[in-house]
Design an enzyme around this catalytic site. Structure first.
Site, PDB file in Angstrom:
ATOM      1  N   GLU A 198       0.818  -1.221   0.000  1.00  0.00           N
ATOM      2  CA  GLU A 198       0.000   0.000   0.000  1.00  0.00           C
ATOM      3  C   GLU A 198       0.848   1.266   0.000  1.00  0.00           C
ATOM      4  O   GLU A 198       0.567   2.228  -0.722  1.00  0.00           O
ATOM      5  CB  GLU A 198      -0.918  -0.002   1.240  1.00  0.00           C
ATOM      6  CG  GLU A 198      -1.789   1.213   1.363  1.00  0.00           C
ATOM      7  CD  GLU A 198      -2.779   1.335   0.211  1.00  0.00           C
ATOM      8  OE1 GLU A 198      -3.675   0.505   0.106  1.00  0.00           O
ATOM      9  OE2 GLU A 198      -2.627   2.273  -0.609  1.00  0.00           O
ATOM     10  N   LYS A 218       5.447   4.577  -9.538  1.00  0.00           N
ATOM     11  CA  LYS A 218       4.095   4.565  -8.960  1.00  0.00           C
ATOM     12  C   LYS A 218       3.040   4.466 -10.065  1.00  0.00           C
ATOM     13  O   LYS A 218       2.043   3.767  -9.914  1.00  0.00           O
ATOM     14  CB  LYS A 218       3.896   5.822  -8.111  1.00  0.00           C
ATOM     15  CG  LYS A 218       4.796   5.793  -6.864  1.00  0.00           C
ATOM     16  CD  LYS A 218       4.901   7.155  -6.206  1.00  0.00           C
ATOM     17  CE  LYS A 218       5.740   7.099  -4.940  1.00  0.00           C
ATOM     18  NZ  LYS A 218       6.057   8.444  -4.427  1.00  0.00           N
TER      19      LYS A 218
HETATM   20  N1  HSE Z   1      10.266  10.387  -2.405  1.00  0.00           N
HETATM   21  C1  HSE Z   1       8.906   9.968  -2.414  1.00  0.00           C
HETATM   22  C2  HSE Z   1       8.030  11.190  -2.641  1.00  0.00           C
HETATM   23  C3  HSE Z   1       8.585   9.303  -1.109  1.00  0.00           C
HETATM   24  O1  HSE Z   1       8.544  12.311  -2.483  1.00  0.00           O
HETATM   25  O2  HSE Z   1       6.880  11.046  -2.991  1.00  0.00           O
HETATM   26  C4  HSE Z   1       7.241   8.652  -1.041  1.00  0.00           C
HETATM   27  O3  HSE Z   1       7.113   7.638  -2.000  1.00  0.00           O
END
Ligand code: HSE
Length: 402
Positions: free
Chosen positions: A124, A200
């Site tokens: 998650e 992502k």
């Molecule tokens: N470096 C990532 C960000 C951390 O700034 O979104 C969280 O995935």
């Protein structure tokens, strides 16, 4: 009772321990049983830490302990966590992680190993920090046909863009602030060049398609070329600049892209500021839903890891189907993706720009920038735009419009 181990006592790992300590009652209630933290793996010693006695340096102590049911992998990096996660899952120990690099690189294989060994692999916290987006896609939206996802998926870059816009702050100063707050990756290039958002986006694309989208295949642009001049033009247009991850289904499959976009102020994504992330999901019955929350940082990310931990503890010995399969997804050519583009060039290229892009372009003016010609094109495909932009002389950059 479930006994658990946390691998890595860094930003996220120590956050997980904090959630287990501070919210002990709520965590136990949610899991329907007591959750006992038995080990914390780290190379370092933590003298005088309340959890000093649980620190171990050898991962095999954890892997070989039959009492350990659930492992939270919060180490970062790929190779070592990959080996450890494979071993843990092969022994029937469920694993949850915040490690998007690992999920993006080996997620389908790890899910398959979990399936074969009667345990589960949940991640998650790998997308959207603390926002429960993956669980929502897996449960509340599983029956929907999802045709697009558009999201601000990187907290560090959103923090940088917000401060550059609001405080006219300098890029490297704000990046340093984001690092100090624990938002940025160990190598912040991953944030600012768009790799993190691509990972992502790849995870989200994989989960909504039930296939495997490799993050390397996603068309990606980071935020390093964005300047104060761009913000001045954005302001003149009544727009914000945000780094977006985008997935759009079409007849042939789907487009994916990570890029900075100009967003109209009326769009709710335009006012998502600082470290916050927001993800807009469009599905056939429900229409648009938007999920908003902290996209990075210790407690928010740890909260998402603990949500997985609780689910894994409550489902001991069971596989949880997250819809991530090792079937390679074919992505559509982004050359056919259509938007309007915002273009800057030197004033002397004005006529050439009008010849190339047509007299109907929307000229953009600001009293903050001199000697330039800036405009918004009509709707045009990426391929056609890039062909024209390549011949336009004295260009100063372009942005896509959402
Ligand atoms: N470096 C990532 C960000 C951390 O700034 O979104 C969280 O995935």
């Amino acid at each position: 009772m479930s006994k658990v181990a946390v691998l890595g006592y860094g930003t996220v790992g120590s956050g997980v321990v904090k959630v287990l300590d501070d919210n002990k009652e709520e965590v136990n209630k949610s899991a329907g049983q007591e959750i006992e933290l038995k080990y914390i793996l780290d190379l370092r010693d933590f003298e005088n830490d309340p959890h000093e006695k649980q620190i171990v340096h050898d991962v095999n102590v954890i892997l070989d302990d039959p009492e350990i049911d659930v492992i939270c992998e919060t180490m970062g990096g790929v190779d070592f966590p990959y080996e450890v996660t494979k071993k843990a899952l092969s022994k029937g120990k469920s694993v949850c992680t915040s490690n998007k690099d690992l999920v993006a690189a080996h997620g389908p294989e790890l899910v398959q190993i979990a399936k074969e060994n009667g345990c589960a692999y949940l991640f998650e916290a790998s997308v959207g920090g603390g926002i429960p987006i993956l669980r929502t896609l897996r449960t509340a939206l599983r029956h929907e046909k999802i045709d697009s996802i558009t999201g601000i998926l990187n907290g560090t870059t959103n923090y940088i863009l917000t401060k550059m816009n609001r405080d006219h702050a300098d890029f490297s100063t704000v990046l340093k602030e984001a690092q100090d707050k624990g938002y940025a990756e160990r190598n912040p290039e991953s944030d600012i060049e768009g790799y993190d958002a691509s990972r992502k986006t790849a995870i989200l694309s994989s989960l909504i398609s039930g296939m495997y989208v490799k993050y390397e295949d996603i068309d990606k642009t980071g935020i390093t070329a964005i300047t104060q001049e761009d913000f001045a033009y954005a302001k003149a247009l009544g727009m914000s600049i945000k780094l977006l991850g985008m997935i759009k289904k079409n007849n042939a499959g789907f487009f994916t892209m990570v890029s900075p976009f100009l967003i109209h102020q009326e769009n709710p994504l335009a006012s998502v500021d600082d470290v916050y992330n927001a993800i807009v999901v469009h599905s056939n019955m429900l229409g648009n839903t938007m999920y908003y929350g902290k996209g990075a940082g210790k407690e928010a990310t740890a909260s998402a890891v603990v949500a997985d931990l609780v689910e894994l503890a409550a489902n001991k010995g069971k596989f949880i189907d997250v819809n991530l399969n090792d079937i390679k997804a074919e992505l559509s050519d982004t050359g056919n993706f259509v938007h309007r583009f915002f273009v800057r060039c030197k004033d002397k290229s004005r006529e050439q720009a009008m010849e190339l892009f047509g007299a109907n372009i929307q000229v953009v003016e600001t009293n903050k920038v001199f000697g330039e010609f800036a405009f918004l094109t009509d709707l045009i495909s990426e391929k056609d735009f890039k062909n024209k932009y390549a011949v336009l002389q004295d260009t100063k950059g372009f942005l896509r419009e959402l």
